[in-house]
Scaffold this motif. Structure first.
Motif, PDB file in Angstrom:
ATOM      1  N   ALA A 149      -1.694  -0.897  -3.825  1.00  0.00           N
ATOM      2  CA  ALA A 149      -0.930  -0.818  -4.819  1.00  0.00           C
ATOM      3  C   ALA A 149      -0.204  -2.277  -5.238  1.00  0.00           C
ATOM      4  O   ALA A 149      -0.343  -3.114  -4.199  1.00  0.00           O
ATOM      5  CB  ALA A 149       0.138   0.055  -4.323  1.00  0.00           C
TER       6      ALA A 149
ATOM      7  N   SER B  26       0.839  -1.030   0.144  1.00  0.00           N
ATOM      8  CA  SER B  26       0.007   0.084  -0.065  1.00  0.00           C
ATOM      9  C   SER B  26       0.887   1.161   0.077  1.00  0.00           C
ATOM     10  O   SER B  26       2.042   1.249   0.505  1.00  0.00           O
ATOM     11  CB  SER B  26      -0.762   0.111   1.332  1.00  0.00           C
ATOM     12  OG  SER B  26      -0.295  -0.065   2.403  1.00  0.00           O
ATOM     13  N   LEU B  27       0.367   2.235  -0.554  1.00  0.00           N
ATOM     14  CA  LEU B  27       1.011   3.606  -0.476  1.00  0.00           C
ATOM     15  C   LEU B  27       0.120   4.516   0.439  1.00  0.00           C
ATOM     16  O   LEU B  27      -1.000   4.834   0.197  1.00  0.00           O
ATOM     17  CB  LEU B  27       1.010   4.192  -2.106  1.00  0.00           C
ATOM     18  CG  LEU B  27       1.845   5.399  -2.161  1.00  0.00           C
ATOM     19  CD1 LEU B  27       3.171   5.218  -1.829  1.00  0.00           C
ATOM     20  CD2 LEU B  27       1.482   5.956  -3.587  1.00  0.00           C
TER      21      LEU B  27
ATOM     22  N   HIS C 114      -1.714   1.697  -8.857  1.00  0.00           N
ATOM     23  CA  HIS C 114      -2.481   2.159  -7.538  1.00  0.00           C
ATOM     24  C   HIS C 114      -3.948   2.021  -7.867  1.00  0.00           C
ATOM     25  O   HIS C 114      -4.347   2.018  -8.927  1.00  0.00           O
ATOM     26  CB  HIS C 114      -1.995   3.376  -7.274  1.00  0.00           C
ATOM     27  CG  HIS C 114      -2.428   4.672  -7.872  1.00  0.00           C
ATOM     28  ND1 HIS C 114      -3.599   5.120  -8.390  1.00  0.00           N
ATOM     29  CD2 HIS C 114      -1.472   5.251  -8.946  1.00  0.00           C
ATOM     30  CE1 HIS C 114      -3.509   6.060  -9.199  1.00  0.00           C
ATOM     31  NE2 HIS C 114      -2.302   6.214  -9.528  1.00  0.00           N
TER      32      HIS C 114
ATOM     33  N   ALA D 109       5.823  10.324   0.653  1.00  0.00           N
ATOM     34  CA  ALA D 109       4.914   9.226   1.134  1.00  0.00           C
ATOM     35  C   ALA D 109       5.487   8.099   1.832  1.00  0.00           C
ATOM     36  O   ALA D 109       6.524   8.087   1.726  1.00  0.00           O
ATOM     37  CB  ALA D 109       4.072   8.772  -0.122  1.00  0.00           C
TER      38      ALA D 109
ATOM     39  N   LEU E  61       7.839   6.557  -7.983  1.00  0.00           N
ATOM     40  CA  LEU E  61       8.531   6.948  -6.625  1.00  0.00           C
ATOM     41  C   LEU E  61       9.828   6.776  -6.730  1.00  0.00           C
ATOM     42  O   LEU E  61      10.287   6.036  -7.369  1.00  0.00           O
ATOM     43  CB  LEU E  61       7.847   6.056  -5.478  1.00  0.00           C
ATOM     44  CG  LEU E  61       6.179   5.842  -5.448  1.00  0.00           C
ATOM     45  CD1 LEU E  61       5.917   4.755  -4.824  1.00  0.00           C
ATOM     46  CD2 LEU E  61       5.686   7.229  -5.235  1.00  0.00           C
TER      47      LEU E  61
ATOM     48  N   GLN F 115      -4.712   6.217   2.389  1.00  0.00           N
ATOM     49  CA  GLN F 115      -3.822   4.915   2.065  1.00  0.00           C
ATOM     50  C   GLN F 115      -4.685   4.287   0.632  1.00  0.00           C
ATOM     51  O   GLN F 115      -5.770   3.996   0.693  1.00  0.00           O
ATOM     52  CB  GLN F 115      -3.953   3.971   3.171  1.00  0.00           C
ATOM     53  CG  GLN F 115      -3.063   2.696   2.882  1.00  0.00           C
ATOM     54  CD  GLN F 115      -2.978   1.699   4.337  1.00  0.00           C
ATOM     55  OE1 GLN F 115      -3.135   2.332   5.377  1.00  0.00           O
ATOM     56  NE2 GLN F 115      -2.298   0.684   4.172  1.00  0.00           N
TER      57      GLN F 115
ATOM     58  N   LEU G  72       5.797   3.787   1.256  1.00  0.00           N
ATOM     59  CA  LEU G  72       5.272   2.558   0.661  1.00  0.00           C
ATOM     60  C   LEU G  72       5.257   1.532   1.576  1.00  0.00           C
ATOM     61  O   LEU G  72       6.535   1.162   2.494  1.00  0.00           O
ATOM     62  CB  LEU G  72       6.398   2.303  -0.517  1.00  0.00           C
ATOM     63  CG  LEU G  72       6.011   0.606  -1.116  1.00  0.00           C
ATOM     64  CD1 LEU G  72       4.615   0.843  -2.057  1.00  0.00           C
ATOM     65  CD2 LEU G  72       7.076   0.550  -2.329  1.00  0.00           C
TER      66      LEU G  72
END
Length: 138
Positions: free
Chosen positions: A45, A35-36, A59, A73, A102, A42, A75
């Motif tokens: 992803a 997840s991001l 995502h 952010a 990212l 949230q 990860l």
């Protein structure tokens, strides 16, 4: 001959990220949840690509959601079978309708879950486990 599940680029990228980030010898078997977390939200992803410092994710953000490049952010990869969580600080390079690129901006933080038992509480509730025998040596 043993049957092996075909490796896809997605699982290979995630395995490579975990191999780079987790301490040597740490098992990463079990279901993974990626997840991001950004700006208090949230998003689920899937890691689709990995470079030296860049990561590409698919995502599940709503279609109208837009985040600016440069936003910070985290990860997160939860490894349920090993009771591990890895948090990697990242910066958004580009944000698309379904994909995001990212840049890793720090070292990953690896958290291990462990079970802590409160023996006094267990005794009070009547669910005490068998205590190990204690042997005194003279």
């Amino acid at each position: 001959m043993l049957y092996r599940e075909p490796r896809t680029a997605v699982t290979s990228a995630l395995d490579e990220l975990l191999a780079r980030s987790l301490p040597h010898g740490t098992a990463s078997a079990g279901p993974h949840r990626v997840s991001l977390r950004v700006a208090g939200r949230q998003y689920a992803a899937t890691l689709t690509g990995l470079g030296a410092r860049l990561l590409q994710l698919a995502h599940a953000a709503p279609a109208g959601e837009r985040l600016d490049p440069g936003a910070r952010a985290v990860l997160t990869v939860d490894i349920e079978g090993a009771a591990l969580r890895m948090d990697l600080p990242v910066e958004i390079v580009t944000w698309g309708r379904a994909h995001v690129v990212l840049r890793a901006i720090g070292a990953p933080l690896v958290l291990r879950r462990r079970i802590v038992r409160d023996q006094a509480l267990a005794d009070a509730l009547g669910v005490a486990s068998a205590r190990p025998a204690v042997v005194a040596a003279a």
